[in-house]
Design an enzyme around this catalytic site. Structure first.
Site, mmCIF file in Angstrom:
data_model
loop_
_atom_site.group_PDB
_atom_site.id
_atom_site.type_symbol
_atom_site.label_atom_id
_atom_site.label_comp_id
_atom_site.label_asym_id
_atom_site.label_seq_id
_atom_site.Cartn_x
_atom_site.Cartn_y
_atom_site.Cartn_z
ATOM 1 N N LYS A 184 0.964 -0.940 0.601
ATOM 2 C CA LYS A 184 -0.305 0.215 0.200
ATOM 3 C C LYS A 184 0.810 1.016 -0.033
ATOM 4 O O LYS A 184 0.153 1.757 -0.846
ATOM 5 C CB LYS A 184 -0.527 0.045 0.947
ATOM 6 N N LYS A 194 -3.989 -11.328 -5.798
ATOM 7 C CA LYS A 194 -5.216 -11.947 -5.020
ATOM 8 C C LYS A 194 -6.702 -10.776 -5.211
ATOM 9 O O LYS A 194 -6.365 -9.778 -6.327
ATOM 10 C CB LYS A 194 -5.063 -11.816 -3.849
ATOM 11 N N LYS A 219 -10.402 -5.244 -3.959
ATOM 12 C CA LYS A 219 -11.575 -4.813 -3.938
ATOM 13 C C LYS A 219 -11.240 -3.479 -4.270
ATOM 14 O O LYS A 219 -11.839 -2.483 -4.580
ATOM 15 C CB LYS A 219 -12.146 -4.111 -1.919
HETATM 16 P P1 AMP Z 1 -10.939 -6.891 3.389
HETATM 17 O O1 AMP Z 1 -11.797 -6.868 1.702
HETATM 18 O O2 AMP Z 1 -9.583 -5.731 3.348
HETATM 19 O O3 AMP Z 1 -11.573 -5.928 4.439
HETATM 20 O O4 AMP Z 1 -10.819 -8.481 3.611
HETATM 21 C C1 AMP Z 1 -11.829 -8.886 4.310
HETATM 22 C C2 AMP Z 1 -11.849 -10.158 4.704
HETATM 23 O O5 AMP Z 1 -11.981 -11.032 3.429
HETATM 24 C C3 AMP Z 1 -10.837 -11.092 4.759
HETATM 25 O O6 AMP Z 1 -10.783 -11.742 5.996
HETATM 26 C C4 AMP Z 1 -9.685 -10.896 4.220
HETATM 27 O O7 AMP Z 1 -8.752 -12.389 4.400
HETATM 28 C C5 AMP Z 1 -10.513 -12.029 3.017
HETATM 29 N N1 AMP Z 1 -10.235 -11.541 2.320
HETATM 30 C C6 AMP Z 1 -10.092 -10.746 0.689
HETATM 31 N N2 AMP Z 1 -9.346 -10.447 -0.279
HETATM 32 C C7 AMP Z 1 -10.046 -12.524 -0.440
HETATM 33 C C8 AMP Z 1 -9.157 -12.983 -1.268
HETATM 34 N N3 AMP Z 1 -9.089 -12.611 -2.773
HETATM 35 N N4 AMP Z 1 -9.537 -14.222 -1.290
HETATM 36 C C9 AMP Z 1 -9.633 -14.951 -0.010
HETATM 37 N N5 AMP Z 1 -10.325 -13.959 1.349
HETATM 38 C C10 AMP Z 1 -10.084 -12.429 1.413
#
Ligand code: AMP
Ligand code: TRP
Length: 326
Positions: A112, A193, A196
């Site tokens: 980031k 990966k 968002k």
């Molecule tokens: P975040 O979008 O960063 O707030 O992530 C929320 C949750 O989604 C966390 O537990 C992340 O580890 C999971 N997560 C985010 N992106 C992925 C992905 N590409 N595959 C699996 N889990 C994900």
């Protein structure tokens, strides 16, 4: 007493099937076995600039998505991080036992920070706040996707360091990753990966995408130069499509092999697309119902905060006592 579970998501960008398969789906599955707190981590979201009006709406959207996925607010507490001041308070105390070097090593921070001209202090502190979220409730288990594993290791290190310096205070939490779906990759680029914040039009399937868009994104997914599925030599794009299918339907490896081995990529994509559409349709219907009831979400979030606040206050009291604070 049931073991406490804590997890959260940031109210930024659009939740996608990676968030669902990596985290949310497991929260729903385990909520009856543990004492669960599911948080909307808005203080984490503002480590990068968020337009205030959009953030306010996003917080409620995430709450509605938790409910639509099947989190039962009578069983689990759903709450917003910034509504319980103790998260920020404990974060400061933990900051004071955390070496900067530990934070600078975090791969998410490095990625980031590389994208910003000026790196806000919040970006570096991000995992300390995350440690505070978890330790504040003495959580024993934290169900997340694989990208959060390093932050969880750091949380354990911080807890242990504090316990060593000041005496037993915090439960040292375990990370819980799903066996399939812990790391869903981008559909346009299976080496990255699913994220968002990625910009590609066909990168991710968002949980609220309409069926036609879901089909289009999956049919355009990057595969490789083979014509059909070979489970023993499949490239990352094909493996990712298979993982999405398997994580949604829960089949064993043997079932996956006997169904997909030798299938042409066009047919594989059609089947994955129909699986995702059929799983998200009831989800989207529930989401529509939830957001059509004004006041319902705010009541749930107020109730969630009220339920968890006494636990948070007790941990802050204990931490202050251990440190000799007033
Ligand atoms: P975040 O979008 O960063 O707030 O992530 C929320 C949750 O989604 C966390 O537990 C992340 O580890 C999971 N997560 C985010 N992106 C992925 C992905 N590409 N595959 C699996 N889990 C994900
Ligand atoms: N950093 C996590 C993510 O981006 C979100 C998060 C914040 C979290 N606090 C947490 C996850 C505590 C689990 C436990 O995915």
């Amino acid at each position: 007493m049931k073991t406490r579970v804590f997890s959260g998501m940031q109210p930024s960008g659009n939740l996608h099937i990676g968030n669902y398969l990596g985290a949310l789906k497991n929260w729903v599955r385990i909520q009856h076995d543990y004492d669960c707190i599911f948080c909307i981590v808005d203080l984490h979201a503002v480590t990068v600039y968020q337009e205030p009006r959009e953030l306010r709406a996003k917080i409620r959207e995430i709450a509605a998505l938790y409910l639509a996925a099947g989190i039962d607010p009578k069983v689990s507490a759903i709450m917003v991080q910034s509504s319980v001041a103790a998260h920020a308070e404990l974060a400061w105390m933990l900051t004071c036992v955390t070496p900067v070097g530990w934070l600078e090593r975090m791969t998410q921070y490095k990625a980031k920070a590389a994208k910003q001209e000026s790196v806000g202090d919040g970006l570096l502190q991000y995992p300390v706040l995350m440690a505070a979220d978890i330790l504040l409730y003495q959580a024993g288990i934290v169900p997340v996707g694989e990208d959060q594993a390093q932050h969880l290791e750091l949380t354990r290190d911080i807890a242990q360091r504090f316990n060593t310096l000041y005496g037993e205070t915090f439960v040292v939490p375990e990370t819980s990753l799903p066996t399939v779906g812990a790391r869903i990759m981008g559909l346009d680029d299976p080496m990255q990966k699913m994220s968002k914040s990625a910009s590609g039009a066909h990168h991710a399937v968002a949980l609220l995408d309409p069926p036609d868009r879901i089909r289009k994104t999956i049919m355009r997914a990057t595969t490789d130069s083979q014509p059909s599925v070979d489970m023993d030599s499949a490239g990352p794009g094909v493996l990712n499509l298979l993982a999405i299918y398997q994580a949604f339907c829960g089949w064993s490896d043997e079932q996956m092999r006997s169904h997909f081995q030798g299938m042409r990529y066009g047919d594989l994509k059609k089947q994955v697309a129909e699986m995702v559409v059929s799983q998200l349709e009831p989800f989207q219907q529930r989401y529509g119902q939830i957001v059509s009831e004004p006041g319902y979400l705010d009541a749930i979030l107020r109730d969630g905060a009220a339920r968890v606040a006494p636990v948070a206050e007790e941990t802050v009291r204990l931490t202050k006592e251990r440190m000799g604070l007033f």
